[in-house]
Scaffold this active site. Structure first.
Site, short mmCIF file in Angstrom:
data_model
loop_
_atom_site.label_atom_id
_atom_site.label_comp_id
_atom_site.label_asym_id
_atom_site.label_seq_id
_atom_site.Cartn_x
_atom_site.Cartn_y
_atom_site.Cartn_z
N ASN A 153 0.82 -1.22 0.00
CA ASN A 153 0.00 0.00 0.00
C ASN A 153 0.85 1.26 0.00
OD1 ASN A 153 0.49 -1.11 2.73
ND2 ASN A 153 -0.45 0.78 3.43
N GLN A 181 -4.81 -4.19 -1.83
CA GLN A 181 -4.43 -3.18 -2.85
C GLN A 181 -4.38 -3.77 -4.27
OE1 GLN A 181 -4.24 0.04 -2.37
NE2 GLN A 181 -4.10 0.18 -0.14
N ALA A 202 -13.75 -3.04 0.62
CA ALA A 202 -14.59 -2.31 -0.35
C ALA A 202 -14.06 -0.91 -0.65
CB ALA A 202 -16.03 -2.21 0.19
N THR A 239 -25.25 -9.46 12.30
CA THR A 239 -26.13 -9.15 11.16
C THR A 239 -25.36 -8.37 10.10
OG1 THR A 239 -28.00 -9.09 12.65
CG2 THR A 239 -28.30 -8.03 10.50
N CYS A 325 -2.99 5.00 7.89
CA CYS A 325 -3.77 4.26 8.87
C CYS A 325 -3.45 4.57 10.32
CB CYS A 325 -3.65 2.77 8.61
SG CYS A 325 -4.35 2.33 7.02
N1 PLP Z 1 -4.10 -4.17 4.01
C1 PLP Z 1 -3.63 -3.23 3.18
C2 PLP Z 1 -2.53 -3.55 2.23
C3 PLP Z 1 -4.19 -1.94 3.21
O1 PLP Z 1 -3.74 -1.01 2.38
C4 PLP Z 1 -5.24 -1.67 4.13
C5 PLP Z 1 -5.78 -0.30 4.26
O2 PLP Z 1 -5.04 0.67 4.20
C6 PLP Z 1 -5.71 -2.70 4.95
C7 PLP Z 1 -5.11 -3.93 4.87
C8 PLP Z 1 -6.84 -2.48 5.91
O3 PLP Z 1 -8.06 -2.32 5.22
P1 PLP Z 1 -9.39 -1.83 5.97
O4 PLP Z 1 -9.30 -0.34 6.01
O5 PLP Z 1 -10.55 -2.30 5.16
O6 PLP Z 1 -9.38 -2.43 7.32
#
Ligand code: PLP
Length: 385
Positions: A153, A181, A202, A239, A325
């Site tokens: 990512n 990704q 999504a 749910t 993140c």
């Molecule tokens: N894995 C990768 C490579 C990502 O880029 C991300 C999000 O940045 C995730 C996992 C986590 O995804 P989510 O935001 O749906 O938890």
């Protein structure tokens, strides 16, 4: 007054919602009921969920029955990794230092020994080292879960999945792939592959945030994190959000029409050329590796990313410093660290990520803002602390 122009170059964090997905969600939100009820209202919601399951399974090259919806890819990843350990199916997890934190933290929480295989300077998982750890586990009579990502990512580097699958051919070991990704961008053949489980999300394919899926081969059906009321064929209790799932399904259906990887790759190449032209001392991370044509991660020496990001934001460009993140703060990237990037350069790393909405005009706008920021650097106003 004209609204100020904004250019969104942070698709790896979250891709802008496709219009069809927005409409699909609004339509389902207008319905009443619980998709697990047997009455007509429940069945109507159920149909939206099952149609979405078919759509995402098609995009993954998976049988429809092999997809379980989750609340995010992070949850799907945790289910695969912690679920496998809790089920007593694995003795060890082998992952890499370049994984998303969702993988690294799930591995750390799983309660079995973890090996983290190194990345090369270009951000590629060292498959020889991976093979050695697997061989050692074989000698010890262990069953392992190899948990790796497909596309990074932060850098866009594409990992050698074929090689990793070949290492596991004719073994009982498990292979989990964080396909977040790659999904919708690279052709995926889950059913025919050696992959046991794959997590997708999504909001990375222009659907809504808050819904993901775990593709699981039948031998992984017992890897459950949330048993609850037995929804999703007992694989994930709770749910289902029919509206979010419908948005996910519609995005999976519409993405191919909206997303032209060749077009996006050409624009990404253009971004790289502009960086090279205006900042010849810039470094582009992972540049010698095979990369998905959506992502440029670069650093201009002396231009701290915390400062540059504010400059881009005020100038109208949304991009990010590595991964988005971690609670909005700019922290040093563990992926760049794993690639051996020096701290001074990692502090300057900026990630530009393009997608279905990106236009040539966006890139021209990005160039204008970049040139302004670089001019400030020369005058000493954007320098790293
Ligand atoms: N894995 C990768 C490579 C990502 O880029 C991300 C999000 O940045 C995730 C996992 C986590 O995804 P989510 O935001 O749906 O938890």
């Amino acid at each position: 007054m004209e609204p100020r122009k904004r250019v969104y170059l942070d698709h790896n964090a979250s891709a802008p919602l496709l219009p069809g997905a927005r409409t699909a969600m609004a339509d389902v939100l207008a319905l009443t009921g619980n998709p697990n009820s047997v009455h007509a209202e429940g069945r109507a919601l159920r149909k939206h969920i099952e149609d979405a399951r078919t759509a995402i399974a098609r995009l993954a090259g998976a049988q429809t029955t092999r997809a379980a919806f989750t609340g995010s890819a992070t949850e799907a990843i945790t289910q695969a990794i912690v679920g496998a350990a809790r089920a007593g199916a694995i003795d060890r997890i082998i992952t890499s230092t370049g994984e998303h934190k969702a993988v690294l933290k799930a591995a750390a929480a799983a309660g079995v020994p973890v090996n983290e295989v190194a990345l090369s300077a270009d951000g590629v998982i060292e498959t020889a080292a991976l093979g050695k750890v697997i061989a050692d586990a074989d000698v010890a009579g262990e069953t392992v879960l190899v948990a790796v990502h497909w596309v990074n990512n932060e850098t866009g580097v594409i990992q050698p999945l074929d090689e990793i699958e070949a290492l596991l051919a004719d073994t009982q070991h498990f292979l989990f792939v964080d396909a977040v990704q790659a999904f919708g961008k690279l052709p995926m053949k889950f059913a025919a592959s050696r992959i046991d489980m794959a997590a997708v999300s999504a909001h990375k394919i222009a659907g809504p945030a808050g819904v993901g899926a775990l593709f699981m081969k039948a031998r992984c059906d017992k890897f459950v994190l949330i048993p609850g009321g037995g929804q999703e064929q007992g694989r994930r209790g709770g749910t289902e959000s029919a509206a979010l799932i419908a948005g996910f399904g519609k995005a999976a259906q519409d993405l191919a029409g909206a997303y032209d990887l060749e077009r996006v790759s050409a624009l990404t190449d253009q971004v790289e050329r502009l960086i090279e032209t205006h900042a010849p001392d810039a470094e582009i991370f992972g540049r010698r590796a095979l990369r998905l044509g959506t992502t440029v991660n670069f650093a201009v020496p002396g231009l701290a990313n915390a400062t540059a990001m504010i400059g881009f934001d005020l100038g109208g460009v949304a991009l990010s410093a590595g991964s988005a993140c971690s609670s909005g703060k700019v922290s040093k990237s563990h992926v760049l660290k794993a690639m051996g990037v020096a701290d001074e350069m990692a502090q300057c790393a900026l990630r530009v990520s393009l997608g279905w909405t990106t236009t040539e005009a966006d890139i021209e706008f990005f160039e204008k803002v970049l040139v302004g920021i670089l001019a400030q650097r020369k005058s000493g106003r954007g320098a790293a602390a």
